[in-house]
Design an enzyme around this catalytic site. Structure first.
Site, PDB file in Angstrom:
ATOM      1  N   GLN A 184      -0.151   5.779   9.631  1.00 45.93           N
ATOM      2  CA  GLN A 184      -0.228   6.516  10.892  1.00 45.93           C
ATOM      3  C   GLN A 184      -0.063   8.010  10.581  1.00 45.93           C
ATOM      4  O   GLN A 184       0.901   8.405   9.897  1.00 45.93           O
ATOM      5  CB  GLN A 184       0.897   6.060  11.834  1.00 45.93           C
ATOM      6  CG  GLN A 184       0.704   4.662  12.370  1.00 45.93           C
ATOM      7  CD  GLN A 184      -0.313   4.640  13.503  1.00 45.93           C
ATOM      8  OE1 GLN A 184      -0.015   5.011  14.619  1.00 45.93           O
ATOM      9  NE2 GLN A 184      -1.529   4.210  13.200  1.00 45.93           N
ATOM     10  N   ASP A 214       4.070   4.612  10.330  1.00 44.02           N
ATOM     11  CA  ASP A 214       3.924   3.291   9.702  1.00 44.02           C
ATOM     12  C   ASP A 214       2.834   3.175   8.617  1.00 44.02           C
ATOM     13  O   ASP A 214       1.735   3.696   8.789  1.00 44.02           O
ATOM     14  CB  ASP A 214       3.536   2.243  10.747  1.00 44.02           C
ATOM     15  CG  ASP A 214       4.229   2.429  12.068  1.00 44.02           C
ATOM     16  OD1 ASP A 214       5.145   3.251  12.152  1.00 44.02           O
ATOM     17  OD2 ASP A 214       3.823   1.749  13.016  1.00 44.02           O
TER      18      ASP A 214
END
Ligand code: FRU
Length: 521
Positions: free
Chosen positions: A67, A51
């Protein structure tokens, strides 16, 4: 659920954890195979990403965190990677921003967002993740919300401040994550995703005066499908239409929704509801749920409000289904292009690449109007590894069953098909003949009752390992990985079982955003 002062319990040294992660990324990137590595999409130089996180504009630069698992090209203990840009065109790779170093985030610093506080400090809200049993996911997760702030103007060094929202574990079926924060009037608001004790996907809302002490306000939203057990990465913001009316957009990435017809074909599916909301009240949806993107690989988008008022969203091109060929190359995952989200007076939302993207164009090759005989192939361009193709198809004067482009077309016969399919009145990305990776097709609706009835406008962005399509000025979008074979990559026009009239074609080679080559540290 309220009045927690930050609870700060370090278990590892930040500097050591970050430098270990950097070393690993360096080693992976030294060995990286670039056959599918993006030229104009954000990706890590090595390892796995998912993400987009902490999106913001701060002190003259755009920041995208994401991430990151720095130790292999698969998902693992999450860190935050970071890139930044002065113009959203050329990007700079920044040091890894966070590693899991506190007790509450022992197994990962999960997704979160950024907000600039009342004193101008760039503040981050993210989820601290632990496995409930201390070692793996078999007994669920234990997740809490955390606070950090930037200590330098380039937002490179993030100082962690600890836990701000603990998890009421009796009310939650372990999933409790992904805070998004905004200010309205004098109040700060925070939402995050929850799986309730009876496994319903919910979004919880909190309020605060100081960004540290949070009071639970209400369950802002519960998904009406009982199979949906978690709403990841919620996002919530007002958009104004041209008449000055405000619409609230509630976004979520639903886990558990089942495929129905063309809808929800991916493992998990990200979309939104348009409705109304006032502080102190519930959210009222006014329109049906819509997917953000109909491609094979779109998930976990996050947006932010730019200083010029634009709402800008990035998604993660989630690989979802194995085989995932880029994992053999030392990296995995890229973000979509940044998309500007707008709404019209009917409450219809559009997503288009931000205007800055046109500045990636190196040239403009104009092909004029083209007509194709039934079953004709015509090579449009032979070096199409990083291009944007703008194409208007005259549907009213085309009888073809499918008309479109074979991209990533190589001498061995492999290609990915981006076409308008007249029988289903949809734009299709068909990976039946794609060289590597998962196959299948996805299909986005082309509304027939619109001003676009006669003409279909496509913007097709082909990168080294992906294709992104914007339909009729952002009415719909599609993002899919496409991993071509070795050799020259052409784009070939195709008219299947009928003739086709293409009223205009513009081809632009696109330049790199600067992340594919090693940058000086
Ligand atoms: C969505 C997600 C988030 C979580 C993160 C962990 O893809 O599962 O809910 O915070 O990824 O990497």
């Amino acid at each position: 659920m309220s009045n927690h002062i930050p609870c700060y319990q370090p278990i590892r040294d930040d500097e050591m954890a970050l430098s270990k992660a950097e070393k690993s990324i360096k080693a992976l990137s030294a060995e990286r195979n670039d056959r599918w590595y993006p030229l104009f999409h954000i990706a890590s130089n090595g390892g796995w990403i998912n993400d987009p996180n902490g999106l913001c504009f701060y002190k003259g630069r755009w920041h995208v965190y994401y991430q990151l698992h720095p130790f292999s090209a698969t998902w693992g203990p999450m860190h935050w990677g970071h890139v930044s840009s002065a113009d959203m065109i050329t990007w700079r790779r920044e040091p890894i921003a966070m590693a899991p170093t506190l007790e509450q985030e022992k197994d990962g610093v999960f997704s979160g967002s950024a907000a600039i506080d009342d004193d101008g400090t760039l503040t981050f809200f993210y989820t601290g993740h632990r496995w409930a049993n201390g070692h793996d996911g078999s007994d669920g997760e234990w997740q809490v919300q955390m606070l950090a702030e930037a200590t330098d103007d380039n937002a490179i060094h993030l100082k962690k401040l600890g836990m701000i929202i603990d998890c009421p574990r009796e009310a939650v079926d372990s999933h409790f994550r992904d805070p998004k924060v905004w200010k309205q009037g004098d109040t700060w608001y925070l939402i995050h995703g929850v799986s309730s004790a009876n496994k319903r996907g919910q979004i919880w809302l909190y309020t605060s005066n100081d960004l540290v002490h949070w009071n639970f306000d209400r369950v802002l939203f519960e998904h009406d499908d009982p199979q949906v057990f978690m709403l990841e990465c919620p996002d919530f913001y007002p958009l104004q239409d041209n008449a000055g009316h405000t619409w609230w957009v509630l976004c979520f990435s639903a886990m558990g929704s089942k495929a129905k017809g063309f809808m929800n074909r991916n493992v998990n599916n990200a979309g939104y509801l348009v409705g109304s909301w006032e502080p102190g009240s519930a959210f009222h949806p006014l329109r049906e749920f819509k997917l953000w993107d109909w491609g094979h690989n779109f998930y976990a988008p996050q947006s932010f409000r730019a200083p010029d008022g634009r709402q800008i969203m990035y998604g993660w091109m989630s690989p979802f289904i194995p085989p995932i060929p880029m994992q053999d190359d030392g990296w995995c995952g890229q973000l979509t292009l940044p998309r500007e989200i707008t709404v019209d007076e009917q409450g219809d939302v559009r997503s288009n690449p931000v205007n800055e993207i046109t500045q990636l164009r190196i040239d403009d090759i104009t092909c004029g109007s083209l007509s194709l005989n039934a079953n004709e192939h015509r090579v449009l361009i032979e070096d199409a590894q990083a291009v944007e193709i703008e194409m208007d198809i005259d549907i009213a004067h085309s009888s073809a069953e499918r008309v479109g482009l074979k991209i990533h077309s190589t001498d061995d016969g492999a290609y990915t098909y981006v076409a308008y399919d007249a029988q289903i009145q949809r734009v299709v990305i068909d990976r039946q003949a794609t060289a590597y990776g998962d196959r299948g097709y996805r299909a986005a609706p082309v509304p027939v009752e619109t001003e676009h009835l006669n003409s279909l406008k496509l913007r097709i962005f082909v990168d080294r390992g992906s294709v992104e399509v914007f339909i009729n000025e952002g009415t719909e979008a599609m993002s899919s990985y496409s991993f071509p074979s070795a050799g020259r990559r052409s784009a070939i026009l195709m008219s299947e079982s009928g003739e086709a009239l293409i009223s205009s074609v513009h081809i632009h080679h696109l330049k790199s955003i600067g992340l594919d080559t090693d940058q000086p540290a």
